[in-house]
Design a protein around this motif. Structure first.
Motif, PDB file in Angstrom:
ATOM      1  N   ILE B  69      14.144 -70.325  85.344  1.00  0.00           N
ATOM      2  CA  ILE B  69      14.742 -69.245  86.152  1.00  0.00           C
ATOM      3  C   ILE B  69      16.271 -69.341  86.095  1.00  0.00           C
ATOM      4  O   ILE B  69      16.971 -68.351  85.863  1.00  0.00           O
ATOM      5  N   LEU B  70      16.795 -70.546  86.298  1.00  0.00           N
ATOM      6  CA  LEU B  70      18.253 -70.724  86.248  1.00  0.00           C
ATOM      7  C   LEU B  70      18.796 -70.353  84.862  1.00  0.00           C
ATOM      8  O   LEU B  70      19.867 -69.747  84.751  1.00  0.00           O
ATOM      9  N   ILE B  73      18.938 -66.539  84.500  1.00  0.00           N
ATOM     10  CA  ILE B  73      20.106 -65.970  85.198  1.00  0.00           C
ATOM     11  C   ILE B  73      21.369 -66.195  84.361  1.00  0.00           C
ATOM     12  O   ILE B  73      22.157 -65.279  84.137  1.00  0.00           O
ATOM     13  N   GLU B  74      21.529 -67.413  83.891  1.00  0.00           N
ATOM     14  CA  GLU B  74      22.729 -67.755  83.125  1.00  0.00           C
ATOM     15  C   GLU B  74      22.811 -66.908  81.847  1.00  0.00           C
ATOM     16  O   GLU B  74      23.882 -66.389  81.496  1.00  0.00           O
ATOM     17  N   ILE B  77      23.804 -63.279  82.654  1.00  0.00           N
ATOM     18  CA  ILE B  77      25.238 -63.129  82.955  1.00  0.00           C
ATOM     19  C   ILE B  77      26.044 -63.167  81.653  1.00  0.00           C
ATOM     20  O   ILE B  77      26.940 -62.359  81.429  1.00  0.00           O
ATOM     21  N   VAL B  89      20.508 -59.684  89.404  1.00  0.00           N
ATOM     22  CA  VAL B  89      20.319 -61.143  89.454  1.00  0.00           C
ATOM     23  C   VAL B  89      19.178 -61.460  90.422  1.00  0.00           C
ATOM     24  O   VAL B  89      18.291 -62.273  90.141  1.00  0.00           O
TER      25      VAL B  89
END
Lengths: 240, 240
Positions: B69-70, B73-74, B77, B89
């Motif tokens: 998940i992280l 998101i990264e 972006i 997000v």
């Protein structure tokens, strides 16, 4: 307080804020988040808001730094009413990365105490949270060689402790748990008939706090620091 | 292929994509992420970009859904050059939550095979990843009672397998590992002298793929599905 003497078969230690510092990293991250959110929102209770997000997410995410990072992002989006920029979300991820990358600080006396106890006792580590993080921290701590076993668990409840004792073939009366959390290190251990030593750390994560009313009046020991542990064991259990 | 017969003392199973489905959840999440990013960027290699972020983050985050998940998101972006909105997000966080909340699907034959083997064999589970997620999945699988022990580990390498065998007092020659990953379930087990059964799943996470050239020509078995395992054990190890 005096316990009826029974030989200790297994002495277990919590890790976070018992052997090494954890809470200061979380507190510092919250401060950085507060600064980052200042342009978006007036805040007087950011820590409480993050905590509420963490609690809401806990059944899904569990414990540790990654749930905390995800909860910081979620809280920031919520509190900024969706106004936070992607670049600032990226900065929150970096706040989390800094936490994970921070050097490990042992609590004063932790290494010396373990080294003093290891020759005469079966020492194990019982910690909850993220297995990847905890294995990494244990490796960096340089303490791994002092433990006969390491148990990284999802939750520190009565069932978990009972399973660990069964695995090690130890009766509850021969088990002593040492940690900073009344909720995780003391209460469930007492409930299954074990002994516990509480060594409070000056910051306690709200989740780990316990109502005074729920606390048994005796049955466990309280120390100011881990360096006092060998003397306590000598006094109470007659072994050093 | 025929192995020299030695009695099996311990039969271990991988979990993700060996007993229950995992990869389809990750693939579905990537598809949703692709749709979400369409307004921001033309994508022809999103999966590759997410994978590269995951690999870069692995030393810090480890394995499992939360690192994924992280990393989503990264990547979002980065690919949107910081243009992605906070609301989107938040939608990525929700894609992750949906993955974690998805009902668990056992692979066909998994339960029946374990039930058939459990009376005659010491079965254990060895899985890597997130202890909180894996314990939750095991509980929801209804399979926990069929295993003598469950080992959730940070990495499935030779040292980890050696430690598990030592803990269970089992010689490598008496150990058989069953799983879908050549990299995690087969190669390190063969390297310490154990046996392995490879049951490929039709999707393999890129990280778990192995160069053909690195594969030993024999020393392990390959099955099409887990239902074929009891017959293999009967044939090769003379036990049911």
């Amino acid at each position: 307080m005096r316990e009826s003497a029974q030989a200790l078969q297994l002495v277990a230690f919590d890790a976070d804020d018992t052997l090494w510092l954890t809470e200061p990293g979380y507190s510092a991250a919250q401060e950085k988040l507060q600064q980052l959110l200042e342009p978006y929102v007036e805040l007087d209770a950011l820590a409480q808001a993050v905590y509420e997000t963490e609690m809401r997410n806990m059944p899904l995410y569990g414990y540790g730094a990654k749930p905390f990072i995800l909860s910081m992002i979620e809280t920031a989006i919520e509190l900024s009413a969706g106004e936070i920029s992607a670049r600032d979300v990226r900065r929150i991820i970096d706040i989390g990365r800094d936490m994970l990358n921070a050097p490990l600080s042992l609590l004063p006396g932790a290494r010396e105490t373990l080294e003093r106890l290891a020759p005469a006792h079966n020492l194990i580590l019982i910690t909850k949270g993220d297995i990847f993080d905890q294995e990494g921290k244990l490796a960096r701590s340089g303490l791994a060689g002092l433990f006969r076993a390491v148990e990284i668990v999802g939750e520190k409840d009565e069932a978990t402790y009972a399973r660990i004792l069964a695995r090690h073939g130890v009766e509850p009366g021969g088990f002593l748990m040492v940690g900073n959390s009344l909720r995780s290190d003391v209460l469930p251990v007492l409930a299954i008939g074990g002994r516990a030593v509480h060594i409070p750390y000056h910051i306690t994560w709200l989740h780990e706090t316990v109502d005074e009313a729920r606390l048994p009046k005796d049955g466990y020991f309280t120390l100011e620091n881990i360096g006092q542990l060998p003397e306590l064991l000598e006094q109470e259990f007659g072994g050093g």
